[in-house]
Motif scaffolding. Structure first.
Motif, PDB file in Angstrom:
ATOM      1  N   PRO A 134       0.804  -1.219   0.000  1.00 34.63           N
ATOM      2  CA  PRO A 134       0.000   0.000   0.000  1.00 34.63           C
ATOM      3  C   PRO A 134       0.835   1.265   0.000  1.00 34.63           C
ATOM      4  N   ASP A 135       2.132   1.128   0.348  1.00 36.63           N
ATOM      5  CA  ASP A 135       2.997   2.297   0.362  1.00 36.63           C
ATOM      6  C   ASP A 135       3.198   2.883  -1.026  1.00 36.63           C
ATOM      7  N   LEU A 136       2.929   2.065  -2.064  1.00 34.25           N
ATOM      8  CA  LEU A 136       3.085   2.576  -3.422  1.00 34.25           C
ATOM      9  C   LEU A 136       1.917   3.472  -3.813  1.00 34.25           C
ATOM     10  N   ALA A 137       0.841   3.405  -3.043  1.00 40.72           N
ATOM     11  CA  ALA A 137      -0.287   4.281  -3.277  1.00 40.72           C
ATOM     12  C   ALA A 137      -0.206   5.471  -2.334  1.00 40.72           C
ATOM     13  N   HIS A 138      -1.132   6.406  -2.514  1.00 41.03           N
ATOM     14  CA  HIS A 138      -1.178   7.549  -1.605  1.00 41.03           C
ATOM     15  C   HIS A 138      -1.488   7.046  -0.201  1.00 41.03           C
ATOM     16  N   PRO A 139      -0.713   7.446   0.821  1.00 43.53           N
ATOM     17  CA  PRO A 139      -0.898   6.890   2.160  1.00 43.53           C
ATOM     18  C   PRO A 139      -2.119   7.430   2.896  1.00 43.53           C
ATOM     19  N   GLY A 140      -2.842   8.337   2.286  1.00 44.88           N
ATOM     20  CA  GLY A 140      -3.986   8.930   2.969  1.00 44.88           C
ATOM     21  C   GLY A 140      -3.741  10.394   3.234  1.00 44.88           C
ATOM     22  N   PRO A 141      -4.768  11.106   3.660  1.00 43.92           N
ATOM     23  CA  PRO A 141      -4.630  12.555   3.835  1.00 43.92           C
ATOM     24  C   PRO A 141      -3.678  12.912   4.963  1.00 43.92           C
ATOM     25  N   GLY A 142      -2.876  13.935   4.734  1.00 46.08           N
ATOM     26  CA  GLY A 142      -2.008  14.478   5.775  1.00 46.08           C
ATOM     27  C   GLY A 142      -2.631  15.731   6.348  1.00 46.08           C
ATOM     28  N   HIS A 143      -1.843  16.455   7.109  1.00 46.31           N
ATOM     29  CA  HIS A 143      -2.367  17.663   7.743  1.00 46.31           C
ATOM     30  C   HIS A 143      -1.216  18.582   8.131  1.00 46.31           C
ATOM     31  N   LEU A 175      11.136   6.689  -4.266  1.00 48.35           N
ATOM     32  CA  LEU A 175       9.766   7.185  -4.221  1.00 48.35           C
ATOM     33  C   LEU A 175       9.546   8.009  -2.952  1.00 48.35           C
ATOM     34  N   ALA A 176      10.077   7.534  -1.827  1.00 52.68           N
ATOM     35  CA  ALA A 176       9.946   8.291  -0.578  1.00 52.68           C
ATOM     36  C   ALA A 176      10.648   9.634  -0.691  1.00 52.68           C
ATOM     37  N   VAL A 177      11.824   9.652  -1.291  1.00 53.20           N
ATOM     38  CA  VAL A 177      12.549  10.912  -1.460  1.00 53.20           C
ATOM     39  C   VAL A 177      11.767  11.869  -2.356  1.00 53.20           C
ATOM     40  N   ALA A 178      11.172  11.338  -3.417  1.00 52.08           N
ATOM     41  CA  ALA A 178      10.377  12.175  -4.316  1.00 52.08           C
ATOM     42  C   ALA A 178       9.175  12.772  -3.588  1.00 52.08           C
ATOM     43  N   ARG A 179       8.495  11.969  -2.796  1.00 54.13           N
ATOM     44  CA  ARG A 179       7.348  12.466  -2.029  1.00 54.13           C
ATOM     45  C   ARG A 179       7.764  13.577  -1.072  1.00 54.13           C
ATOM     46  N   ILE A 180       8.826  13.331  -0.331  1.00 57.25           N
ATOM     47  CA  ILE A 180       9.265  14.315   0.662  1.00 57.25           C
ATOM     48  C   ILE A 180       9.770  15.579  -0.022  1.00 57.25           C
ATOM     49  N   GLY A 181      10.475  15.423  -1.138  1.00 55.80           N
ATOM     50  CA  GLY A 181      10.959  16.588  -1.863  1.00 55.80           C
ATOM     51  C   GLY A 181       9.833  17.448  -2.403  1.00 55.80           C
ATOM     52  N   ALA A 182       8.786  16.802  -2.924  1.00 53.85           N
ATOM     53  CA  ALA A 182       7.638  17.552  -3.424  1.00 53.85           C
ATOM     54  C   ALA A 182       6.944  18.294  -2.290  1.00 53.85           C
ATOM     55  N   ASP A 221      22.800  12.244   0.452  1.00 56.20           N
ATOM     56  CA  ASP A 221      22.418  12.325  -0.953  1.00 56.20           C
ATOM     57  C   ASP A 221      20.911  12.508  -1.105  1.00 56.20           C
ATOM     58  N   ASP A 222      20.130  11.809  -0.275  1.00 57.46           N
ATOM     59  CA  ASP A 222      18.684  12.020  -0.282  1.00 57.46           C
ATOM     60  C   ASP A 222      18.354  13.486   0.020  1.00 57.46           C
ATOM     61  N   LEU A 223      19.022  14.035   1.022  1.00 54.39           N
ATOM     62  CA  LEU A 223      18.746  15.411   1.438  1.00 54.39           C
ATOM     63  C   LEU A 223      19.175  16.421   0.382  1.00 54.39           C
ATOM     64  N   ARG A 224      20.222  16.125  -0.316  1.00 50.50           N
ATOM     65  CA  ARG A 224      20.641  16.994  -1.427  1.00 50.50           C
ATOM     66  C   ARG A 224      19.538  17.072  -2.481  1.00 50.50           C
ATOM     67  N   ARG A 225      18.957  15.920  -2.816  1.00 52.44           N
ATOM     68  CA  ARG A 225      17.880  15.908  -3.788  1.00 52.44           C
ATOM     69  C   ARG A 225      16.665  16.682  -3.266  1.00 52.44           C
ATOM     70  N   ILE A 226      16.370  16.533  -1.992  1.00 49.15           N
ATOM     71  CA  ILE A 226      15.230  17.238  -1.395  1.00 49.15           C
ATOM     72  C   ILE A 226      15.466  18.745  -1.403  1.00 49.15           C
ATOM     73  N   ALA A 227      16.690  19.168  -1.102  1.00 47.06           N
ATOM     74  CA  ALA A 227      17.008  20.601  -1.161  1.00 47.06           C
ATOM     75  C   ALA A 227      16.849  21.132  -2.578  1.00 47.06           C
ATOM     76  N   MET A 228      17.256  20.343  -3.569  1.00 46.84           N
ATOM     77  CA  MET A 228      17.110  20.757  -4.966  1.00 46.84           C
ATOM     78  C   MET A 228      15.637  20.877  -5.337  1.00 46.84           C
ATOM     79  N   LEU A 254      12.032   5.517   7.144  1.00 53.11           N
ATOM     80  CA  LEU A 254      11.292   5.796   5.924  1.00 53.11           C
ATOM     81  C   LEU A 254      10.120   4.833   5.800  1.00 53.11           C
ATOM     82  N   PRO A 255       9.026   5.254   5.187  1.00 57.19           N
ATOM     83  CA  PRO A 255       7.923   4.319   4.943  1.00 57.19           C
ATOM     84  C   PRO A 255       8.414   3.157   4.085  1.00 57.19           C
ATOM     85  N   PRO A 256       7.823   1.978   4.227  1.00 61.38           N
ATOM     86  CA  PRO A 256       8.238   0.848   3.397  1.00 61.38           C
ATOM     87  C   PRO A 256       7.998   1.144   1.926  1.00 61.38           C
ATOM     88  N   GLY A 257       8.844   0.612   1.077  1.00 58.62           N
ATOM     89  CA  GLY A 257       8.709   0.849  -0.348  1.00 58.62           C
ATOM     90  C   GLY A 257      10.001   1.376  -0.930  1.00 58.62           C
TER      91      GLY A 257
END
Length: 373
Positions: A27-36, A333-340, A287-294, A326-329
């Motif tokens: 299920p981690d590959l889908a939207h995990p549900g609404p955040g806040h 993908l997790a880095v992309a989600r967090i960066g966005a 390296d993950d954080l570098r991508r997130i900063a970018m 990090l969430p499973p998966g």
């Protein structure tokens, strides 16, 4: 159905079944549900962080310190054409130390880099910092990357001779850190200007449906304008959470491509800078954080127009307090989600910093709240 089509469809059945089974088990590959929005709607919704602020009203400048509970992994991305930084090379790939003891955002242009001296002295006195091995009488080396903005021409008294105030301001800020802090004309945003409006310190946060917190802190001193020309709507209005920046939201107004609205009309190198820090509680490497900063730099592009010009010194740090796995998966993908999310949260923080800004005593100019309408 001909024989060839039937064979192809039959061969595809196991693959389709495997995909359905995989999706059901992941299920981690889908939207995990609404955040806040986080409970404080500040970067300190990220567990393990505190913020210190100090300013000098006479000089019309200030300093903000991001202080983690312990050393944490960090990265940086520099996009402006006139940056002013300290120890950012420490965070680049291939170097020995890619972690920080604190991060400093400061006014004062090149003089403001000295704010890190006060922070480093405070950390070192407490035994915090990097060392390969413990040796009697040898203090650790605190790692305190710093970025500065230009507020020297805001009318404050800069006749400090051989004693600029920034070391003292850095020390005052790090000595008084808290999870709840003020936005607008505080800390590094005290003397800032966002285009033709008073700039300031902004912050925002978001908690994902699977429990990851992303926060942003920004000092907005941009060449570009943060509002749509001819309106009071922030460029980041479509992302606004509730009434955090006046509640106007987005506008449908058409804008001419070269209409910069309330941008500064007298740009100069290093005179315009937006400096920021993204924080997350997910366990990410450098390296993950570098991508997130970018990716977070796109948050500035959505909130300020124009941005990353030759006259701006835009710098974004990113750090992880690593309080949560990090969430499973797939990790990318997790880095992309967090960066966005980091980009969106930073856009909101920019709008909040200008929305909350007020004029310091004796300073002339215009704030967002003074705009007609």
């Amino acid at each position: 159905m001909n024989r060839r089509t039937l064979l192809a469809a039959t061969a595809a059945l196991p693959l389709l079944a495997a995909r359905k089974s995989h999706a059901a088990a992941r299920p981690d590959l889908a939207h995990p549900g609404p955040g806040h929005v986080g409970p404080l709607n500040l970067i300190t919704d990220v567990a393990g962080l505190a913020i210190g602020e100090a300013h000098d009203g006479k000089t019309r400048t200030g300093v903000t310190v991001i202080l983690p509970d312990q050393r944490c992994t960090a990265a940086v991305d520099v996009r402006g054409g006139g940056p002013g930084t300290r120890e950012t090379d420490t965070l680049t790939a291939g170097n020995l130390v890619r972690s920080v003891d604190a991060i400093v955002l400061s006014g004062g242009s090149v003089y403001g880099l000295a704010a890190a001296d006060g922070v480093a002295a405070w950390l070192g006195a407490k035994g915090r910092g990097f060392s390969m091995m413990t040796q009697p009488g040898v203090p650790p080396s605190p790692i305190v990357p710093t970025a500065i903005l230009f507020d020297l021409a805001n009318g404050g008294d800069k006749n400090w001779g051989l004693n600029p105030p920034y070391r003292s301001l850095g020390l005052a800020a790090v000595e008084h850190t808290t999870r709840t802090f003020s936005l607008g004309t505080h800390g590094a945003g005290y003397g800032a200007g966002a285009g033709a409006l008073k700039g300031g310190l902004g912050s925002a946060s978001f908690v994902t449906g699977d429990g990851i917190t992303v926060g942003a802190l920004v000092a907005v001193n941009s060449l570009g304008s943060v509002i749509v020309p001819g309106t009071r709507n922030f460029w980041a209005g479509a992302l606004e959470a509730g009434n955090e920046a006046g509640g106007l939201g987005a506008t449908a107004k058409h804008v001419d491509e070269e209409d910069w609205g309330l941008a500064k009309l007298n740009p100069a190198a290093r005179a315009n800078t937006t400096i920021a820090c993204i924080a997350v509680d997910a366990d990410l490497d450098a390296d993950d954080l570098r991508r997130i900063a970018m990716m977070a730099q796109d948050g500035l592009a959505r909130a300020i127009r124009p941005v990353h010009s030759p006259f701006d010194g835009d710098v974004i740090f990113a750090l992880s307090t690593a309080r949560k796995p990090l969430p499973p998966g797939p990790r990318p993908l997790a880095v992309a989600r967090i960066g966005a999310l980091a980009a969106d949260v930073l856009s909101r923080a920019v709008a909040r910093g200008v929305f909350e800004a007020t004029l310091p005593p004796g300073m002339t100019g215009q704030t967002w709240k003074m705009l007609p309408g």
